[in-house]
Scaffold this motif. Sequence first.
Motif, short mmCIF file in Angstrom:
data_model
loop_
_atom_site.label_atom_id
_atom_site.label_comp_id
_atom_site.label_asym_id
_atom_site.label_seq_id
_atom_site.Cartn_x
_atom_site.Cartn_y
_atom_site.Cartn_z
N SER A 98 0.52 -1.11 -0.03
CA SER A 98 0.25 -0.15 0.31
C SER A 98 0.91 1.37 0.04
N LEU A 99 1.89 1.16 0.14
CA LEU A 99 3.13 2.22 -0.09
C LEU A 99 3.06 3.25 -1.60
N ARG A 100 2.67 4.43 -1.00
CA ARG A 100 2.44 5.20 -1.88
C ARG A 100 3.89 6.54 -2.34
N ILE A 101 4.14 6.11 -3.51
CA ILE A 101 5.44 7.49 -3.43
C ILE A 101 5.50 8.24 -2.45
N LYS A 102 4.67 9.09 -2.11
CA LYS A 102 4.52 9.96 -0.62
C LYS A 102 5.18 9.77 0.23
N TYR A 124 6.56 6.13 6.20
CA TYR A 124 5.64 6.87 6.26
C TYR A 124 4.29 5.39 6.03
N ILE A 125 4.19 5.16 7.65
CA ILE A 125 2.79 3.88 7.31
C ILE A 125 1.86 4.58 8.06
N TRP A 126 0.24 4.54 7.32
CA TRP A 126 -0.49 5.07 7.36
C TRP A 126 -1.36 4.18 7.02
N ASP A 127 -2.85 4.38 8.24
CA ASP A 127 -4.11 2.71 8.88
C ASP A 127 -3.45 1.70 9.02
N ARG A 159 2.22 5.02 11.81
CA ARG A 159 3.40 5.01 12.07
C ARG A 159 4.79 5.25 11.14
N THR A 160 6.11 5.65 11.78
CA THR A 160 7.49 5.91 11.00
C THR A 160 8.30 4.83 11.28
N VAL A 161 9.51 4.05 10.67
CA VAL A 161 10.17 3.37 10.57
C VAL A 161 11.14 3.87 9.28
N PRO A 162 12.64 3.37 10.40
CA PRO A 162 13.37 4.24 9.23
C PRO A 162 14.18 3.43 8.13
N LEU A 163 14.24 4.52 7.33
CA LEU A 163 13.85 3.95 5.83
C LEU A 163 15.87 3.17 5.80
N PRO A 164 15.61 1.87 5.47
CA PRO A 164 17.30 1.47 5.14
C PRO A 164 18.35 2.04 4.04
N LEU A 165 18.92 2.09 4.72
CA LEU A 165 19.98 3.28 3.79
C LEU A 165 20.17 2.59 3.05
N LEU A 168 12.36 -3.35 24.10
CA LEU A 168 10.96 -4.17 23.50
C LEU A 168 10.18 -2.72 23.34
N ARG A 169 10.15 -1.94 24.14
CA ARG A 169 9.68 -0.93 23.76
C ARG A 169 9.12 -0.33 22.71
N SER A 170 10.50 0.51 21.68
CA SER A 170 11.27 0.12 20.95
C SER A 170 10.87 -0.17 19.20
N ILE A 171 11.35 -1.19 20.10
CA ILE A 171 10.41 -3.31 18.55
C ILE A 171 9.33 -3.25 18.57
N GLN A 172 8.10 -2.43 19.88
CA GLN A 172 6.74 -2.12 19.57
C GLN A 172 6.01 -1.40 18.48
N GLU A 173 7.25 0.04 19.05
CA GLU A 173 6.62 1.12 18.39
C GLU A 173 6.56 1.12 16.85
N LEU A 174 8.05 0.21 16.34
CA LEU A 174 8.51 -0.24 15.27
C LEU A 174 7.63 -0.83 14.49
N LEU A 175 6.99 -1.48 15.31
CA LEU A 175 5.69 -2.58 15.06
C LEU A 175 4.11 -2.27 14.16
N GLY A 176 4.29 -1.16 15.31
CA GLY A 176 3.09 -0.95 15.31
C GLY A 176 1.84 -1.58 16.25
N HIS A 177 2.74 -2.04 17.06
CA HIS A 177 1.26 -3.77 17.79
C HIS A 177 0.73 -2.73 19.46
N LYS A 178 -0.32 -2.48 19.76
CA LYS A 178 -1.06 -1.66 20.61
C LYS A 178 -0.82 -1.41 21.40
#
Length: 322
Positions: free
Chosen positions: A144-148, A158-161, A168-174, A286-296
């Motif tokens: 579902s990723l768009r160019i924007k 950016y991950i929406w909906d 959420r956002t995740v680091p772009l692999p350089l 663990l908290r950082s991984i939770q945010e990266l995965l988007g777990h509630k």
Amino acid sequence: MQVKKKLLDLVRDKIRFKHYSYSTERTYVHWIKHYIFFHNKKHPVEMGKVEIETYLTKLATKDNVSPTTQNQAFSALLFLYKEVLGVDISDWNIQALRAQERKHIPAVLTKDEVASILQNIPMEYSLLVHLMYGCGLRMNEALSLRIKDIDFGFDKVYIWDSKSLKDRTVPLPLKLKQQLISQVELVTNLHKQDLDNGYGSVFIPYALEKKYPKSKYETKWQFLFPMKNISVDPRSKEKRRHHIHPQTLGRNIKVASQKANLNKRVTSHIFRHSYATHLLQAGIDLRSIQELLGHKSVETTMIYTHVVSEMNKSKVISPLDF
């Protein structure tokens, strides 16, 4: 029969108004129809707590569905009664026999196994699968990723909906940055060709399309990983270019794992499990991984601590080897 058809049309309209995906629409309509037919085509307004409990219990005892499937059916009925019929059944204390839930530790790949699969993925899907692993994305999130959604200035995705309804956002692999820049250029040129050929529109959530009717023709809204061919939108019947089909991607991942001679059951989700496990092994909290995965809930993320714990057991040797 006419009443049932009108009801399902109302369900579809409400689902689209709330921007749910087409797959969710098909799933909810399926379970609502199944529920109505189970009760001999009785209209839901004439049914209540007892009928819902009887139906959900039947799914568990006679149909032997999984807990996930039973919850899916229940969610469809919750949506029907609350959003379409205006009846909040959350206070009804539904007491159905629940399907037996089994706790599974997710299968993960080693870094070498991930690399082996990535080497065998066809070129047209390689960047997509690299991104799924490199960002811990669900298949639908990646497709579902768009160019924007790719921010090259701040190196973020950016991950929406998402599934958790939490942006959420995740680091772009350089390592993938230059390939992603090239992919954006490729899609931009493809979009120009589509516009020249009389196409060029893309699916936009209903409210946004209504507010910004020209947005569906803008380059920034085009899918980052589009299909090779123009297809017909099942909702609007408009000819447009959608993203790569999930079944196509899944099939190519399976073939790549076979070529890599892996005996593990490899699905698209195994890359997300592997991402989380490898971060945990690298010392990420663990908290950082939770945010990266988007777990509630962090409890959901804690399953990966069990995975690492199981891996550490392999360091224990048998008494025969003392």
